[in-house]
Motif scaffolding. Sequence first.
Motif, short mmCIF file in Angstrom:
data_model
loop_
_atom_site.label_atom_id
_atom_site.label_comp_id
_atom_site.label_asym_id
_atom_site.label_seq_id
_atom_site.Cartn_x
_atom_site.Cartn_y
_atom_site.Cartn_z
N LEU A 62 0.73 -1.18 0.08
CA LEU A 62 0.03 0.12 -0.09
C LEU A 62 0.97 1.32 0.10
CD1 LEU A 62 -2.89 -0.93 2.53
CD2 LEU A 62 -2.97 -0.66 0.08
N ASP A 63 2.07 1.21 0.73
CA ASP A 63 2.95 2.33 0.83
C ASP A 63 3.63 2.66 -0.70
OD1 ASP A 63 4.14 4.39 2.67
OD2 ASP A 63 5.70 3.51 1.51
N VAL A 64 3.86 1.66 -1.33
CA VAL A 64 4.51 1.81 -2.43
C VAL A 64 3.41 2.25 -3.52
CG1 VAL A 64 5.43 0.22 -4.48
CG2 VAL A 64 6.23 -0.03 -2.10
N MET A 65 2.08 1.93 -3.55
CA MET A 65 1.21 2.20 -4.43
C MET A 65 0.76 3.61 -4.36
SD MET A 65 -1.14 -1.07 -5.10
CE MET A 65 -1.06 -1.80 -3.63
N ALA A 66 0.93 3.98 -2.94
CA ALA A 66 0.50 5.53 -2.66
C ALA A 66 1.48 6.21 -3.20
CB ALA A 66 0.35 5.51 -1.09
N TYR A 67 2.71 6.09 -3.30
CA TYR A 67 3.59 6.77 -3.95
C TYR A 67 4.00 6.56 -5.26
CZ TYR A 67 3.92 8.91 0.66
OH TYR A 67 3.75 9.54 2.02
N ASP A 68 3.57 5.41 -5.69
CA ASP A 68 3.79 5.37 -7.14
C ASP A 68 2.46 4.79 -7.99
OD1 ASP A 68 4.67 4.30 -9.86
OD2 ASP A 68 6.48 3.28 -9.21
N GLN A 127 -2.02 1.27 -10.91
CA GLN A 127 -2.61 1.12 -12.08
C GLN A 127 -2.19 -0.32 -12.65
OE1 GLN A 127 -1.05 4.49 -14.39
NE2 GLN A 127 -2.31 5.85 -13.32
N ARG A 128 -1.12 -0.69 -12.49
CA ARG A 128 -0.60 -1.87 -13.18
C ARG A 128 -1.17 -3.13 -12.30
NH1 ARG A 128 5.34 -3.76 -15.07
NH2 ARG A 128 4.80 -5.40 -16.12
N TYR A 129 -1.04 -3.21 -11.00
CA TYR A 129 -1.36 -4.21 -10.07
C TYR A 129 -2.41 -4.07 -9.24
CZ TYR A 129 3.44 -5.45 -11.81
OH TYR A 129 4.44 -5.84 -12.61
N GLY A 130 -3.06 -3.03 -9.48
CA GLY A 130 -4.66 -2.88 -8.46
C GLY A 130 -5.32 -3.87 -8.43
N ASP A 131 -5.82 -4.33 -9.59
CA ASP A 131 -6.67 -5.61 -9.52
C ASP A 131 -6.13 -6.66 -9.02
OD1 ASP A 131 -8.65 -4.04 -11.03
OD2 ASP A 131 -8.09 -4.83 -13.00
N TYR A 132 -4.93 -6.95 -9.10
CA TYR A 132 -4.29 -8.25 -8.48
C TYR A 132 -4.15 -7.94 -6.87
CZ TYR A 132 -0.38 -11.04 -6.46
OH TYR A 132 0.39 -11.89 -5.66
N PHE A 133 -3.83 -6.78 -6.41
CA PHE A 133 -3.89 -6.67 -4.99
C PHE A 133 -5.11 -6.46 -4.54
CE2 PHE A 133 0.81 -5.23 -5.56
CZ PHE A 133 1.47 -6.08 -5.00
N ARG A 134 -6.05 -5.92 -4.99
CA ARG A 134 -7.28 -5.95 -4.49
C ARG A 134 -7.88 -7.35 -4.14
NH1 ARG A 134 -9.15 -3.44 -8.47
NH2 ARG A 134 -8.51 -1.34 -7.83
N THR A 135 -7.78 -8.10 -5.35
CA THR A 135 -8.24 -9.73 -5.20
C THR A 135 -7.23 -10.24 -4.12
OG1 THR A 135 -8.94 -9.67 -7.28
CG2 THR A 135 -8.53 -11.65 -6.29
#
Length: 180
Positions: A135-141, A146-154
């Motif tokens: 989550l921290d990585v995604m918050a800043y990048d 965008q690329r892995y959001g669906d994967y991580f959401r699941t």
Amino acid sequence: MSRLDDACRWLRERGAETVDHPGGTLYAHLLRVHDRLGAAGHDEAVRLAGLTHAAYGTDGFDLVLLDPADREPLRALVGVDAERLVHLYGACDRRRSWRNLAGTGQLVDRHTGRVETLAPGQLRPFVDLCVVNELDVMAYDPTVAQRYGDYFRTLFAAWSPVASPDVTAEARRLLGDDGG
């Protein structure tokens, strides 16, 4: 000095403030992971593991601050429980472990290929560390989100039965809820 102060100094001595990472530097990221785990109610050992989680390198970040064969210095610095969590995190083969982790509690060691079952009480801190880190990585990048959001959401929805409620809520807030 506290263990936190000592661990921060140790990270700076190893150059963590000079390593680029989403959100600034690796050091800044490690501090945020520490703080997020604290906000989720984790004890000092889990927070210190969050602070030093990249010490041995990880499946997603190759930089090694300390040889994983030389575990005693980190144990002395952050304690046995925190170091154990850091070692598990660094050794985890994500591709072979993450999908079934909530159901099996098993990790595949990316170095040896051995399967290890987490001890009682290790699964939630391990999962929370994984989620908080991503989550921290995604918050800043945003490109990672965008690329892995669906994967991580699941994935995070599948982990929700074993994750802390606060961590699960934060994942849903940042990624959206897939109904899991």
